[in-house]
Scaffold this motif. Structure first.
Motif, mmCIF file in Angstrom:
data_model
loop_
_atom_site.group_PDB
_atom_site.id
_atom_site.type_symbol
_atom_site.label_atom_id
_atom_site.label_comp_id
_atom_site.label_asym_id
_atom_site.label_seq_id
_atom_site.Cartn_x
_atom_site.Cartn_y
_atom_site.Cartn_z
ATOM 1 N N TRP A 1 28.936 25.806 57.027
ATOM 2 C CA TRP A 1 30.021 26.770 57.157
ATOM 3 C C TRP A 1 30.935 26.351 58.312
ATOM 4 O O TRP A 1 30.475 26.128 59.439
ATOM 5 C CB TRP A 1 29.467 28.162 57.447
ATOM 6 N N ASP B 1 45.163 29.519 55.049
ATOM 7 C CA ASP B 1 44.531 30.541 54.228
ATOM 8 C C ASP B 1 43.173 30.046 53.725
ATOM 9 O O ASP B 1 43.047 28.899 53.255
ATOM 10 C CB ASP B 1 45.394 30.864 53.017
ATOM 11 N N GLY B 2 42.162 30.906 53.807
ATOM 12 C CA GLY B 2 40.851 30.598 53.247
ATOM 13 C C GLY B 2 40.203 29.341 53.783
ATOM 14 O O GLY B 2 39.408 28.707 53.096
ATOM 15 N N SER B 3 40.498 28.997 55.037
ATOM 16 C CA SER B 3 40.059 27.699 55.564
ATOM 17 C C SER B 3 38.751 27.738 56.328
ATOM 18 O O SER B 3 38.226 26.695 56.706
ATOM 19 C CB SER B 3 41.148 27.119 56.483
ATOM 20 N N ARG C 1 37.476 32.355 53.670
ATOM 21 C CA ARG C 1 37.309 32.057 52.254
ATOM 22 C C ARG C 1 36.644 33.259 51.584
ATOM 23 O O ARG C 1 36.029 34.101 52.261
ATOM 24 C CB ARG C 1 36.441 30.814 52.077
ATOM 25 N N ALA D 1 34.672 29.710 56.840
ATOM 26 C CA ALA D 1 33.629 30.524 56.218
ATOM 27 C C ALA D 1 33.141 31.644 57.131
ATOM 28 O O ALA D 1 32.640 32.661 56.650
ATOM 29 C CB ALA D 1 32.448 29.643 55.825
ATOM 30 N N GLY E 1 33.320 34.917 52.788
ATOM 31 C CA GLY E 1 33.129 34.592 54.199
ATOM 32 C C GLY E 1 32.878 35.826 55.044
ATOM 33 O O GLY E 1 33.100 36.963 54.598
#
Length: 255
Positions: A42, A102-104, A131, A106, A134
């Motif tokens: 992660w 964005d969403g980078s 993400r 965990a 996450g």
């Protein structure tokens, strides 16, 4: 928050912060791994990373960590200290504007800094950078205020000599507040015992790492150090005192 200069107030205390602020107990990371399903692959965003104490906790376990820290002096100290870790990087960002994609990540890690953040804009930003599936882990070392003569004497010392201590002291959220912040994303909480064993020089450094401790030249500085010396001499065992904490962690999805 702005009136308390949240991104600036530690700039002149970086050296003491690096040397004398406590780490976080290994049990905290073990709980995240075993109870919350966090694994070493992660990627971590350590928001409000300061000098990197919390980042190092994850780096030592094998995580990739990007430290998000707006204070240039503290961020520079983290980069210098952790430069040998190939999985570490740092960016100039805030909780509500991390600069991350964005969403980078965990897991968003926030150690000791959440009380400086705006809750609503922070939630939006964490939701953006996490993400799907996450988690955010919000945690801090909460200094015990009672229980030993030293702890009680230290709290009295801060109230007597601290500059704006009553404005910033122990403003950490409790479980009902954190449950409300996470809402439907709430996953759980845990608490761990933690402590530092400090000789007088380390105790003095720990005190001076606090933003409300008056520095040399302030009329309260010398009386404060004298009072600290007396407290230490009264309470020390084998030339050390136990500086005790409860380390609390709150975890959830940010929906």
């Amino acid at each position: 928050m702005n009136t308390l200069r949240s991104t600036e107030r530690f700039s002149d205390r970086v050296a003491d912060y690096v040397r004398y602020r406590p780490t976080y107990p290994a049990a905290l990371l073990d709980w995240l791994h075993k109870a919350q399903g966090v694994t070493t692959d992660w990627r971590i965003a350590d928001v409000g990373a300061g000098t990197g104490i919390s980042s190092k906790l994850f780096l030592d376990a094998g995580h990739t960590v990007v430290a998000v820290e707006p204070n240039a002096a503290m961020r520079g100290a983290a980069v210098e200290w952790l430069s040998s870790y190939r999985t570490f990087s740092a960016v100039d960002g805030r909780a509500d504007a991390t600069t991350l994609d964005d969403g980078s990540v965990a897991l968003v890690s926030v150690a000791q800094a959440f009380h400086w953040f705006d809750p609503e804009s922070t939630r939006r930003e964490f939701h953006r950078i996490l993400r799907p599936g996450g988690l955010a882990a919000i945690y801090w070392n909460s200094r015990r205020l009672v229980g030993t003569p030293f702890l009680e004497g230290y709290e009295a010392l801060l109230k007597t000599y601290g500059t704006d201590y009553t404005s910033v002291a122990e403003r950490y959220a409790d479980e009902p507040q954190m449950r409300e912040w996470f809402g439907q994303g709430w996953r759980g909480t845990a608490s761990f015992d933690h402590r530092q064993l400090l000789d007088f020089d380390a105790l003095r450094g720990r005190l001076m790492s606090s933003s409300y401790a008056p520095q040399a030249g302030h009329p309260n500085h010398e009386p404060m150090i004298d009072a600290l010396r007396k407290l230490f001499d009264t309470c020390a065992v084998n030339d050390q005192i136990s500086f005790d904490y409860d380390t609390r962690v709150y975890v959830g999805e940010v929906l």
